[in-house]
Write a protein that holds these residues in place. Structure first.
Motif, short mmCIF file in Angstrom:
data_model
loop_
_atom_site.label_atom_id
_atom_site.label_comp_id
_atom_site.label_asym_id
_atom_site.label_seq_id
_atom_site.Cartn_x
_atom_site.Cartn_y
_atom_site.Cartn_z
N TRP A 1 -13.06 5.85 2.12
CA TRP A 1 -11.63 5.83 2.85
C TRP A 1 -11.88 6.58 3.97
O TRP A 1 -12.55 7.39 4.46
CB TRP A 1 -10.59 6.75 2.05
CG TRP A 1 -10.00 6.16 0.76
CD1 TRP A 1 -10.21 6.47 -0.55
CD2 TRP A 1 -8.99 5.16 0.88
NE1 TRP A 1 -9.26 5.73 -1.25
CE2 TRP A 1 -8.53 4.81 -0.50
CE3 TRP A 1 -8.10 4.37 1.74
CZ2 TRP A 1 -7.45 3.91 -0.82
CZ3 TRP A 1 -7.16 3.85 1.50
CH2 TRP A 1 -7.00 3.56 0.31
N SER B 1 -7.38 2.95 5.42
CA SER B 1 -7.97 1.80 4.65
C SER B 1 -9.28 2.21 4.05
O SER B 1 -10.14 3.20 4.69
CB SER B 1 -8.23 0.61 5.61
OG SER B 1 -8.74 -0.38 4.91
N ARG B 2 -9.87 1.64 3.07
CA ARG B 2 -11.16 1.48 2.70
C ARG B 2 -12.08 0.67 3.56
O ARG B 2 -11.49 -0.27 4.24
CB ARG B 2 -11.07 1.20 1.17
CG ARG B 2 -10.61 2.30 -0.05
CD ARG B 2 -11.36 1.77 -1.21
NE ARG B 2 -10.85 2.53 -2.29
CZ ARG B 2 -11.33 3.76 -2.79
NH1 ARG B 2 -12.38 4.06 -2.07
NH2 ARG B 2 -10.79 4.27 -3.54
N TYR C 1 0.83 -1.19 -0.18
CA TYR C 1 0.13 0.02 -0.08
C TYR C 1 0.83 1.25 0.08
O TYR C 1 0.30 2.29 -0.05
CB TYR C 1 -0.87 -0.09 1.24
CG TYR C 1 -2.31 -0.90 1.08
CD1 TYR C 1 -3.23 -0.54 0.45
CD2 TYR C 1 -2.01 -2.13 1.54
CE1 TYR C 1 -4.32 -1.32 0.54
CE2 TYR C 1 -2.80 -3.08 1.63
CZ TYR C 1 -4.19 -2.66 0.85
OH TYR C 1 -5.31 -3.68 0.70
N ARG D 1 -4.19 3.29 -8.19
CA ARG D 1 -4.90 4.33 -8.52
C ARG D 1 -3.95 5.63 -8.91
O ARG D 1 -2.65 5.51 -8.87
CB ARG D 1 -5.49 5.00 -7.23
CG ARG D 1 -4.47 5.64 -6.24
CD ARG D 1 -5.25 6.12 -4.79
NE ARG D 1 -6.27 7.22 -5.10
CZ ARG D 1 -5.70 8.36 -5.37
NH1 ARG D 1 -4.51 9.00 -5.35
NH2 ARG D 1 -6.70 9.36 -5.43
N THR E 1 -10.72 -3.29 4.19
CA THR E 1 -10.05 -4.06 3.02
C THR E 1 -8.58 -4.42 3.43
O THR E 1 -8.15 -5.20 2.94
CB THR E 1 -9.96 -3.06 1.76
OG1 THR E 1 -9.47 -1.99 1.90
CG2 THR E 1 -11.49 -2.98 1.23
N ARG E 2 -7.92 -3.72 4.51
CA ARG E 2 -6.71 -3.92 4.97
C ARG E 2 -6.89 -4.45 6.48
O ARG E 2 -7.57 -4.39 7.09
CB ARG E 2 -5.99 -2.75 5.02
CG ARG E 2 -5.73 -1.90 3.77
CD ARG E 2 -4.94 -0.76 3.99
NE ARG E 2 -3.47 -1.00 4.26
CZ ARG E 2 -2.44 -0.09 4.42
NH1 ARG E 2 -2.98 1.23 4.66
NH2 ARG E 2 -1.34 -0.35 4.89
N GLU F 1 -14.53 -2.07 3.82
CA GLU F 1 -15.16 -3.30 2.90
C GLU F 1 -16.50 -3.56 3.01
O GLU F 1 -17.09 -3.58 2.08
CB GLU F 1 -14.31 -4.58 3.51
CG GLU F 1 -14.62 -5.91 2.59
CD GLU F 1 -13.92 -6.97 3.08
OE1 GLU F 1 -13.30 -7.71 2.23
OE2 GLU F 1 -14.21 -7.31 4.33
N GLY G 1 -1.95 0.79 -2.88
CA GLY G 1 -2.21 -0.78 -3.20
C GLY G 1 -3.28 -1.16 -4.14
O GLY G 1 -3.76 -1.99 -4.17
N GLU G 2 -4.10 -0.19 -4.77
CA GLU G 2 -4.94 -0.31 -5.81
C GLU G 2 -4.74 0.12 -7.41
O GLU G 2 -5.68 0.36 -7.78
CB GLU G 2 -6.28 0.09 -5.13
CG GLU G 2 -6.34 1.59 -4.61
CD GLU G 2 -7.53 1.90 -4.06
OE1 GLU G 2 -8.05 2.85 -4.51
OE2 GLU G 2 -8.31 1.26 -3.40
#
Length: 531
Positions: free
Chosen positions: A218, A268-269, A65, A74, A282-283, A271, A71-72
């Motif tokens: 987020w 983190s996002r 991340y 972006r 998500t983390r 989930e 980590g995605e």
């Protein structure tokens, strides 16, 4: 593959158990016992060469991340608007002060939703600070070797010229180019308090209320160390937990850390929102959560956190002045990113600086392609040959990536970090680089694929003794080498708990005393960053 403590058994050996069993079936007992012994010996010999990455209970070390990609994968949003500083009055003749024109271009772009502030080829003269205080604003030159921001004097010089008091705070508080948000999360961002504990490796947060939280959002989890109570129940107690009885960090060792506010800023996002009291992320949580750590969850608002802004493709050059004594610098400070998210510094050179690049109280920031240079020796004492205070530093932050850097001379702190987590220095080089884990709980920091140059001071670290050992738990060093080919000596056991070393390090005779460390000659594990 199946795991045994700190070693892992290669998967290809497991199917061979059945094959060997069929081959020796019907053989005398002594033959079967001999075959079993040889198999166990073979597994052991392979296993000791495959040292496992030391991890924190249920949390497997994960630096994927770190950086603006979060980590995605972006990419930053870049508005189409262009604001050329010459349209706002910049002379770019190297003689006239272009500060007001640059700030006007930044403010105009920022107030209209963002844009690229263009600095054409040539020399910009700057005689004061400029600040990017907006999201989606990029200060962009024509190239590292084409656009120069020339700064003739220091922050202290300009403060005194303006009649301001000399407060002496020039070591790491301000810079001439800043991307800066507000100090701390505001009440308008507050979402709720975590009321129950979660262990390391969990992705669950038990909240007093989940209203206002939704999947994909987020969030930032802020936690503070309790000033009072047993060390074992504190953040710093968990960070410095050490299985080595000869390298413990007790109350006096951690006295300067107890009660630190907002010590953890984990993003983190969301989930899922399971019910009115439970969300999943998500983390996974690297340190876990305890209610006495005052865990609070905040949303991310543009007004308080600068997002998707950057500085790129230019050179910052100070007029040559000899450096002052350590911590008494005059403030030839290049770039600071503070209270930012998803921001970056890219393809930049900084010349003759006390402080080159500092990332502070930020998340998901990338600093890449940056050179720290001098035009001639400016060291305070010739024998120390320190060209200034900081080359690259990460303070009070999480998930920061510093990559593809070049530290062409020696600063007091070349690759420095304090009170930060899950951040990465990688794929860089320098003349004689030190990896300065600066006490104050740098936790799960990765140094990977770095040419230290001479290698004369690899683990030289600063910080006050009452602020912990140089490293908190699980910092990792992989493929760290010198330009001479000389192997680097491991630090002493009191450098930090549960550390990981992969590559050619000189082993000390008393290495066995460093309980909890993982040391392996193997670096054929693939890049740790991003995996």
């Amino acid at each position: 593959p199946p795991r045994f403590g700190r070693v892992s058994i290669p998967g290809f050996l497991c199917p061979s158990l059945n094959l060997i069993n069929r081959m020796i079936k019907g053989s005398p007992t002594w033959a079967r016992r001999l075959a079993a012994c040889l198999l166990v010996l073979g597994i052991f010999m392979v296993a000791i060469c495959q040292a496992e990455l030391k991890t924190n209970e249920g949390f497997s070390l994960d630096w994927s991340y770190a950086g603006v990609g979060a980590g995605e994968g972006r990419t930053a949003y870049r508005p189409s608007r262009r604001c050329n500083i010459q349209d706002y009055g910049a002379a770019m003749d190297g003689k006239s002060n272009d500060q007001d024109a640059i700030q006007a271009a930044i403010d105009d772009c920022g107030r209209s939703g963002g844009g690229v502030v263009k600095m054409p080829s040539g020399t910009v003269r700057l005689e004061g600070k400029v600040r990017i205080g907006y999201s989606n604003v990029v200060l962009k030159g024509a190239g590292k070797d084409r656009t120069t921001v020339y700064i003739p004097h220091s922050l202290k010089y300009y403060d005194l010229a303006a009649g301001k008091d000399d407060d002496g705070k020039y070591s790491k508080s301000n810079a001439f180019l800043e991307i800066r948000g507000t100090r701390e999360p505001s009440d308008s961002e507050f979402l709720g308090t975590v009321i129950l504990a979660s262990p390391p490796g969990s992705n669950e947060l038990y909240m007093d209320d989940t209203m206002g939280i939704f999947p994909g959002q987020w969030i930032i989890l802020m936690m503070s160390d309790p000033k009072y109570g047993p060390l074992e129940g504190s953040i710093v107690g968990r960070m410095y937990s050490n299985p080595d009885p000869n390298a413990q960090c007790n109350e006096s060792c951690l006295q300067g850390l107890r009660g630190t506010k907002n010590m953890i800023r984990f993003m983190s996002r969301v989930e899922s929102v399971v019910d009115e009291n439970l969300i999943t992320l998500t983390r996974k949580l690297p340190l876990g959560v305890e209610p006495n750590w005052r865990p609070r969850v905040y949303s991310i608002l543009d007004d308080d956190r600068i997002q998707d802004s950057g500085i790129e493709d230019l050179t910052v050059e100070f007029g040559w002045k000899r450096a002052k004594e350590h911590l008494n610098e005059d403030g030839h400070n290049g770039v600071i990113l503070q209270e930012t998210i998803f921001c970056w510094v890219k393809n930049v050179a900084v010349i003759n600086a006390d402080l080159n690049i500092l990332v502070r109280r930020s998340n998901f920031v990338t600093v890449t392609g940056v050179d720290a240079r001098i035009t001639k020796d400016r060291s305070y004492r010739r024998r120390t040959n320190r060209q200034g205070h900081i080359a690259f530093a990460i303070h009070d932050s999480s998930d920061i990536e510093v990559s593809d850097f070049n530290v062409e001379e020696k600063w007091y702190h070349d690759l420095s970090t304090r009170n930060s987590q899950l951040s990465v220095f990688r794929q860089g080089r320098g003349k004689d680089v030190n990896m300065d884990l600066h006490r104050f709980a740098p936790y799960m920091i990765l140094y990977e694929d770095i040419d230290l140059g001479k290698g004369g001071r690899p683990f030289t670290s600063g910080g006050k003794p009452a602020s912990g050992l140089p490293s908190a738990g699980y910092s990792t060093f992989s493929n760290i080498r010198t330009s001479t080919g000389e192997s680097i000596a491991l630090p002493g056991c009191k450098y930090g708990p549960n550390l990981n070393f992969f590559g050619e390090f000189k082993r000390r005779k008393n290495l066995r005393r460093c309980k909890g460390w993982t040391v392996s000659d193997s670096i054929n594990r693939g890049a740790l960053y991003g995996n």
